[in-house]
Scaffold this motif. Structure first.
Motif, PDB file in Angstrom:
ATOM      1  N   LYS A  20       8.056  -8.628 -11.217  1.00  0.00           N
ATOM      2  CA  LYS A  20       6.693  -7.695 -10.883  1.00  0.00           C
ATOM      3  C   LYS A  20       6.800  -7.388  -9.503  1.00  0.00           C
ATOM      4  O   LYS A  20       6.815  -6.016  -9.129  1.00  0.00           O
ATOM      5  CB  LYS A  20       5.475  -8.479 -11.112  1.00  0.00           C
ATOM      6  CG  LYS A  20       4.287  -7.736 -10.591  1.00  0.00           C
ATOM      7  CD  LYS A  20       3.119  -8.466 -10.449  1.00  0.00           C
ATOM      8  CE  LYS A  20       1.829  -8.143  -9.952  1.00  0.00           C
ATOM      9  NZ  LYS A  20       1.767  -6.838  -9.295  1.00  0.00           N
ATOM     10  N   ASP A  24       7.297  -3.323  -8.517  1.00  0.00           N
ATOM     11  CA  ASP A  24       6.163  -2.878  -7.463  1.00  0.00           C
ATOM     12  C   ASP A  24       6.880  -2.360  -6.405  1.00  0.00           C
ATOM     13  O   ASP A  24       6.387  -0.944  -5.895  1.00  0.00           O
ATOM     14  CB  ASP A  24       5.209  -4.202  -7.378  1.00  0.00           C
ATOM     15  CG  ASP A  24       4.128  -4.550  -8.186  1.00  0.00           C
ATOM     16  OD1 ASP A  24       4.165  -3.834  -9.250  1.00  0.00           O
ATOM     17  OD2 ASP A  24       3.620  -5.425  -7.937  1.00  0.00           O
ATOM     18  N   GLU A  30       1.623  -0.798  -9.385  1.00  0.00           N
ATOM     19  CA  GLU A  30       1.158  -2.061  -9.286  1.00  0.00           C
ATOM     20  C   GLU A  30       1.264  -2.572 -10.737  1.00  0.00           C
ATOM     21  O   GLU A  30       0.397  -1.838 -11.838  1.00  0.00           O
ATOM     22  CB  GLU A  30      -0.511  -1.940  -8.835  1.00  0.00           C
ATOM     23  CG  GLU A  30      -1.110  -3.441  -9.051  1.00  0.00           C
ATOM     24  CD  GLU A  30      -0.526  -4.537  -7.968  1.00  0.00           C
ATOM     25  OE1 GLU A  30      -0.781  -5.626  -8.593  1.00  0.00           O
ATOM     26  OE2 GLU A  30      -0.091  -4.093  -7.162  1.00  0.00           O
ATOM     27  N   LYS A  32       0.435  -4.647 -13.832  1.00  0.00           N
ATOM     28  CA  LYS A  32      -0.708  -5.384 -14.287  1.00  0.00           C
ATOM     29  C   LYS A  32      -0.325  -6.424 -15.202  1.00  0.00           C
ATOM     30  O   LYS A  32       0.449  -5.986 -16.269  1.00  0.00           O
ATOM     31  CB  LYS A  32      -1.679  -4.407 -14.991  1.00  0.00           C
ATOM     32  CG  LYS A  32      -2.436  -3.376 -14.186  1.00  0.00           C
ATOM     33  CD  LYS A  32      -3.191  -3.978 -12.899  1.00  0.00           C
ATOM     34  CE  LYS A  32      -3.722  -2.621 -12.031  1.00  0.00           C
ATOM     35  NZ  LYS A  32      -4.031  -3.079 -11.045  1.00  0.00           N
ATOM     36  N   GLN A  34      -0.526  -9.886 -18.066  1.00  0.00           N
ATOM     37  CA  GLN A  34      -1.267 -10.144 -19.063  1.00  0.00           C
ATOM     38  C   GLN A  34      -0.332 -11.286 -19.700  1.00  0.00           C
ATOM     39  O   GLN A  34       0.576 -11.263 -20.081  1.00  0.00           O
ATOM     40  CB  GLN A  34      -1.725  -9.209 -19.822  1.00  0.00           C
ATOM     41  CG  GLN A  34      -2.964  -9.392 -20.710  1.00  0.00           C
ATOM     42  CD  GLN A  34      -3.526  -8.139 -21.317  1.00  0.00           C
ATOM     43  OE1 GLN A  34      -3.064  -6.818 -21.046  1.00  0.00           O
ATOM     44  NE2 GLN A  34      -4.570  -8.287 -21.906  1.00  0.00           N
ATOM     45  N   GLY A  42       3.961  -7.474 -18.413  1.00  0.00           N
ATOM     46  CA  GLY A  42       3.641  -6.869 -17.039  1.00  0.00           C
ATOM     47  C   GLY A  42       3.550  -5.149 -17.223  1.00  0.00           C
ATOM     48  O   GLY A  42       4.599  -4.521 -17.542  1.00  0.00           O
ATOM     49  N   TRP A  43       2.463  -4.462 -17.335  1.00  0.00           N
ATOM     50  CA  TRP A  43       2.126  -3.332 -17.634  1.00  0.00           C
ATOM     51  C   TRP A  43       2.344  -2.012 -16.686  1.00  0.00           C
ATOM     52  O   TRP A  43       1.972  -2.228 -15.545  1.00  0.00           O
ATOM     53  CB  TRP A  43       0.612  -2.984 -18.229  1.00  0.00           C
ATOM     54  CG  TRP A  43       0.376  -4.032 -19.430  1.00  0.00           C
ATOM     55  CD1 TRP A  43      -0.025  -5.298 -19.147  1.00  0.00           C
ATOM     56  CD2 TRP A  43       0.507  -3.613 -20.607  1.00  0.00           C
ATOM     57  NE1 TRP A  43      -0.459  -5.710 -20.566  1.00  0.00           N
ATOM     58  CE2 TRP A  43       0.207  -4.742 -21.412  1.00  0.00           C
ATOM     59  CE3 TRP A  43       0.839  -2.403 -21.358  1.00  0.00           C
ATOM     60  CZ2 TRP A  43       0.104  -4.768 -22.688  1.00  0.00           C
ATOM     61  CZ3 TRP A  43       0.868  -2.578 -22.941  1.00  0.00           C
ATOM     62  CH2 TRP A  43       0.318  -3.777 -23.401  1.00  0.00           C
ATOM     63  N   PRO A  45       2.142   1.367 -14.884  1.00  0.00           N
ATOM     64  CA  PRO A  45       0.996   2.236 -14.899  1.00  0.00           C
ATOM     65  C   PRO A  45       1.558   3.553 -15.923  1.00  0.00           C
ATOM     66  O   PRO A  45       2.692   3.923 -15.885  1.00  0.00           O
ATOM     67  CB  PRO A  45       0.933   2.732 -13.555  1.00  0.00           C
ATOM     68  CG  PRO A  45       1.766   2.122 -12.642  1.00  0.00           C
ATOM     69  CD  PRO A  45       2.637   1.273 -13.694  1.00  0.00           C
ATOM     70  N   THR A  56       6.508  -2.079 -20.751  1.00  0.00           N
ATOM     71  CA  THR A  56       6.131  -3.380 -20.023  1.00  0.00           C
ATOM     72  C   THR A  56       7.437  -3.922 -19.616  1.00  0.00           C
ATOM     73  O   THR A  56       8.463  -3.966 -20.172  1.00  0.00           O
ATOM     74  CB  THR A  56       5.221  -4.243 -20.712  1.00  0.00           C
ATOM     75  OG1 THR A  56       5.959  -4.685 -21.898  1.00  0.00           O
ATOM     76  CG2 THR A  56       4.002  -3.507 -21.433  1.00  0.00           C
TER      77      THR A  56
END
Length: 126
Positions: A20, A24, A30, A32, A34, A42-43, A45, A56
């Motif tokens: 991540k 990033d 960013e 996201k 889950q 990690g999604w 955008p 992801t």
């Protein structure tokens, strides 16, 4: 066909927090996070009204393994891939192929290893 043929992608990771932080920093986005009962995602955008596939980062030691040379090569689009290349090594990745012109009509490409050891590519028109 009234849709993009590529519908989804998943990039295997061993350490979700490290991956991540890498993505990033390189893409200035960013991711996201889950957790789906042991499968961490990690999604990236995405805007479904724009061209390109969504996807992801994914961590599940039983199903996903990062790879430097096996499997599919994913290309991320960029306005000028030199921008992302400049952030790869400071973020823990390694440039494998620097910015290279494919042709004047198609543009440029580059290949790097992410923080997890996955081979990933970039494409830009300039």
């Amino acid at each position: 066909m009234d849709f993009n043929i590529v519908g989804w992608f998943e990039i295997p990771v061993s350490d979700m927090e490290r991956a991540k932080a890498f993505y990033d920093a390189v893409f200035q986005v960013e991711i996201k996070l889950q957790d789906f009962g042991g499968t961490k995602m990690g999604w990236f955008p995405s805007d479904h009204g724009k061209p390109g596939a969504a996807g992801t980062l994914i961590q599940n030691k039983d199903w996903y393994k990062p790879s430097e040379s096996d499997g599919v090569l994913i290309y991320f689009n960029s306005l000028d891939l030199q921008n992302e290349l400049g952030r790869i090594e400071p973020s823990g990745g390694k440039i494998v192929q620097s910015k290279t012109q494919i042709s004047p009509e198609i543009g440029y490409m580059a290949v790097f290893l992410d923080s997890e050891g996955n081979r990933i590519a970039l494409h830009s028109r300039q």
